[in-house]
Design an enzyme around this catalytic site. Structure first.
Site, mmCIF file in Angstrom:
data_model
loop_
_atom_site.group_PDB
_atom_site.id
_atom_site.type_symbol
_atom_site.label_atom_id
_atom_site.label_comp_id
_atom_site.label_asym_id
_atom_site.label_seq_id
_atom_site.Cartn_x
_atom_site.Cartn_y
_atom_site.Cartn_z
ATOM 1 N N CYS A 55 -61.631 36.105 -102.872
ATOM 2 C CA CYS A 55 -62.928 35.664 -102.350
ATOM 3 C C CYS A 55 -63.214 36.346 -101.012
ATOM 4 C CB CYS A 55 -62.938 34.143 -102.176
ATOM 5 S SG CYS A 55 -64.430 33.521 -101.392
ATOM 6 N N HIS A 91 -67.593 31.443 -105.233
ATOM 7 C CA HIS A 91 -66.351 30.818 -105.710
ATOM 8 C C HIS A 91 -66.297 29.323 -105.409
ATOM 9 C CE1 HIS A 91 -65.033 35.111 -105.446
ATOM 10 N NE2 HIS A 91 -64.339 34.769 -106.524
ATOM 11 N N SER A 122 -59.510 44.881 -100.711
ATOM 12 C CA SER A 122 -59.009 43.502 -100.665
ATOM 13 C C SER A 122 -57.509 43.385 -100.503
ATOM 14 C CB SER A 122 -59.443 42.751 -101.926
ATOM 15 O OG SER A 122 -60.848 42.552 -101.920
#
Length: 639
Positions: A383, A370, A327
């Site tokens: 997310c 989310h 991420s």
């Protein structure tokens, strides 16, 4: 026809002049010979007497002193020390086995060294000296010197050898030296004579190898008299060589040593970069190894233990290894989307916990989803679905172009060994390297730093420094060579809209400082040193499984990148913990501690940490301080 008296007188005068010239030449020649004979018989009588008694004059190369290596504060990283060794010259030794047998009665010889020395003497020119025993004691040298007449061709010598006083702290950066091998000589079209000096050391890996020419220096020479059995009678003259240039690195030994202690037994790496200059303040891989063992000749068991360790202590993980960035790569995807104009800071995407792409379902790390998220929240909450959708809109070509602008997909220009370029894939790459077309699923995977994308910890630090400043930060590892400063490179504008950078930075600030941020527990409490960052967890297995349910080598990698202070960035840090699990729980606390240590240039005060964390931090600081003190004491005893 009779000559006149006048012609007879002229002829007599010519004969007289010629006679004078010839006689003068003969006298001059005799005088020169006489002076030369006097010089040889009187001035050089001792030298010719020695030669007449079967002595001769030999030329010996004098190894140059290798340049030393220092950290940014002038602390020694690589130095030279005097060592004693015993060498032999085949043309002076006669019966090699007999001479070595007599030598073995005076000095304890390693059978492997003897075998190697005999092989070198048989294959090398007869006038070259070959080292039979290295790092012998003063007592052994003395015994050999006293018995020199019975040891033809054997010479006790004092030489210089490399030593790394900080042992394993900089092994992956500086590397090590070792004796010149045939493989080393093969790299040179016309090897310098100095490379044939017995056991002469050259750089094998790391900075020692990359800056070999500057560090080596130039050899000197001495002319000595030796007698018929090879014993040195006296030194006639000497021409000293030129010492190698000293190097000063940008790294800080204290910070590097702290990082080593903080990483502990983990298979991990960390990079600290000055975001203004690009200076690398620390670049550490764990676990490490002691380069002194390689200089002295590492044993088979020791080398085997390093090779078989699954934490790979020989690998320079900061530059040599490339990992899926997880991420942390969402920074790239976000900036690519903003540059392409397909998103704004307030536009939202809905995350139900997954996204259907064709017949495949791509999950978000939060299975319940989310809900509606915008740019800042997508970074704060990390997310996945937001970036799946964004990547399909922006396309892999735009994502790859932004990644390259931030320093990914190209090998950083640092003088370390096996520096990887990582991988910033696009359609052409897959067609060229895999013989297949790029799929939409490849784009979705790449959007969150999975799939084909690979980055090194150093590239991650460069990316973070560029995002923090908006400038093309280039890393610098060598500060000066021989006292001359190495110029900074790069630093120009990245060409990224400053407003886009501000929006992304706001998201990175929320990651660490917002109550809902994924790295909230690793925030910095001191207001003037607040940190911005991004967590990352990269999968090793392509399936959903808990880390504790699989062997260590199949667990996820934990990553974290950050910069601080948020209002005026000075430093960027990247941390990768191999198979460590979650980036927020494992890598982020390490990066926060390293960042504070670097900002305070020493142990930070406890009030720089959140109050709930101070007891644990105090215990950790005490442990690290104790371990470093014990280590320093042990190194002092070794010295």
């Amino acid at each position: 026809m009779r000559r006149t008296p006048r012609e007879t007188a002229d002829s007599n005068r010519k004969i007289t002049r010629r006679g004078l010239l010839l006689g003068g030449s003969q006298i001059a020649f005799a005088g020169v010979l006489g002076l030369r004979m006097r010089h040889m018989q009187v001035d050089q009588a001792d030298e010719f007497r020695l030669l007449a008694e079967e002595n001769r004059i030999n030329m010996h190369l004098i190894p140059p002193s290798r340049g030393r290596i220092f950290d940014r504060e002038g602390r020694v990283i690589a130095d030279n020390e005097n060592t004693y060794r015993i060498t032999m010259r085949r043309e002076d030794s006669g019966d090699l086995e007999d001479t070595i047998g007599r030598l073995a009665q005076l000095v304890q010889l390693d059978p492997e060294d003897v075998t190697r020395a005999l092989e070198e003497m048989r294959t090398s020119p007869p006038f070259l000296q070959v080292t039979v025993a290295d790092r012998v004691t003063w007592d052994e040298i003395s015994r050999v010197a006293v018995n020199a007449p019975a040891l033809p061709g054997v010479t006790p010598e004092v030489g210089l050898s490399r030593v790394y006083p900080q042992h394993d702290t900089f092994a992956h950066v500086v590397g090590y030296v070792g004796p010149v091998s045939e493989r080393d000589l093969a790299r040179y079209e016309d090897p310098e004579p100095v490379l044939r000096i017995p056991r002469f050391q050259i750089g094998k890996v790391g900075i020692e190898s990359k800056y070999e020419e500057q560090l080596r220096g130039a050899a000197g020479a001495k002319r000595v008299e030796v007698n018929a059995v090879g014993r040195v009678m006296r030194e006639l003259d000497r021409r000293e060589g030129t010492a190698g240039a000293d190097l000063q690195l940008t790294v800080d030994s204290e910070l590097q040593d702290y990082i080593k202690a903080r990483l502990g037994p983990e298979s991990a790496s960390a990079v600290v970069i000055d975001v203004e200059s690009g200076d690398l303040l620390a670049i550490a891989s764990s676990p490490s190894y002691d380069p002194n063992k390689f200089v002295r000749g590492i044993s088979v068991p020791d080398y085997g233990a390093l090779r078989e360790n699954n934490h790979r202590p020989l690998a320079s993980k900061t530059v040599q290894d490339a990992y899926p960035p997880g991420s942390t790569f969402k920074i790239v995807t976000a900036l690519a989307g903003l540059a392409a104009g397909v998103i704004g800071p307030d536009e939202t995407a809905y995350c139900p916990g997954h996204l259907e792409v064709g017949s495949r379902r791509f999950h978000c790390w939060k299975r319940s989803g989310h809900g509606h998220v915008n740019l800042e929240n997508s970074l704060r909450d990390s997310c996945d679905v937001y970036y799946y959708e964004l990547a399909m809109k922006v396309g892999i070509e735009n994502i790859a172009a932004m990644g390259r602008r931030l320093g990914l997909g190209a090998a950083p220009d640092v003088p370390m060994s096996a520096v990887t370029a990582g991988l910033m894939p696009d359609k052409d790459w897959k067609r060229r390297e895999r013989g297949a077309e790029w799929l939409i699923g490849d784009t979705v995977n790449a959007s969150i730093g999975q799939g084909f994308v690979l980055t090194s910890p150093l590239q991650q630090a460069i990316m973070t420094a560029r995002v923090a400043t908006g400038r093309e930060i280039m890393p610098r590892l060598v500060r000066s060579i021989g006292g001359a400063q190495v110029p900074l490179v790069g630093g120009g504008d990245l060409g990224i809209d400053p407003q886009h950078l501000r929006w992304v930075r706001n998201g990175l600030i929320s990651v660490v400082n917002s109550p809902r941020g994924t790295a909230r527990r690793s925030r910095i409490a001191a207001d003037d040193k607040r940190m911005a960052g991004k967590t990352g967890t990269s999968q090793v297995l392509n399936r959903v499984v808990r880390n504790q349910d699989v062997p260590w080598e199949e667990r996820d990698h934990a990553l974290f990148v950050c910069y601080a202070p948020v209002d005026a960035p000075r430093l960027a840090v990247s941390v990768v913990v191999e198979h460590g699990g979650g980036g927020s729980t494992v890598a982020a606390p390490v990066a926060r501690d390293i960042m504070l240590q670097a900002l305070y240039k020493g142990t930070p005060p406890l009030d720089a940490y959140p109050s709930s964390d101070r007891d644990r931090i105090k215990t950790q600081q005490d442990r690290i301080a104790r371990e470093r003190a014990e280590r320093a004491e042990a190194e002092g005893r070794r010295a």
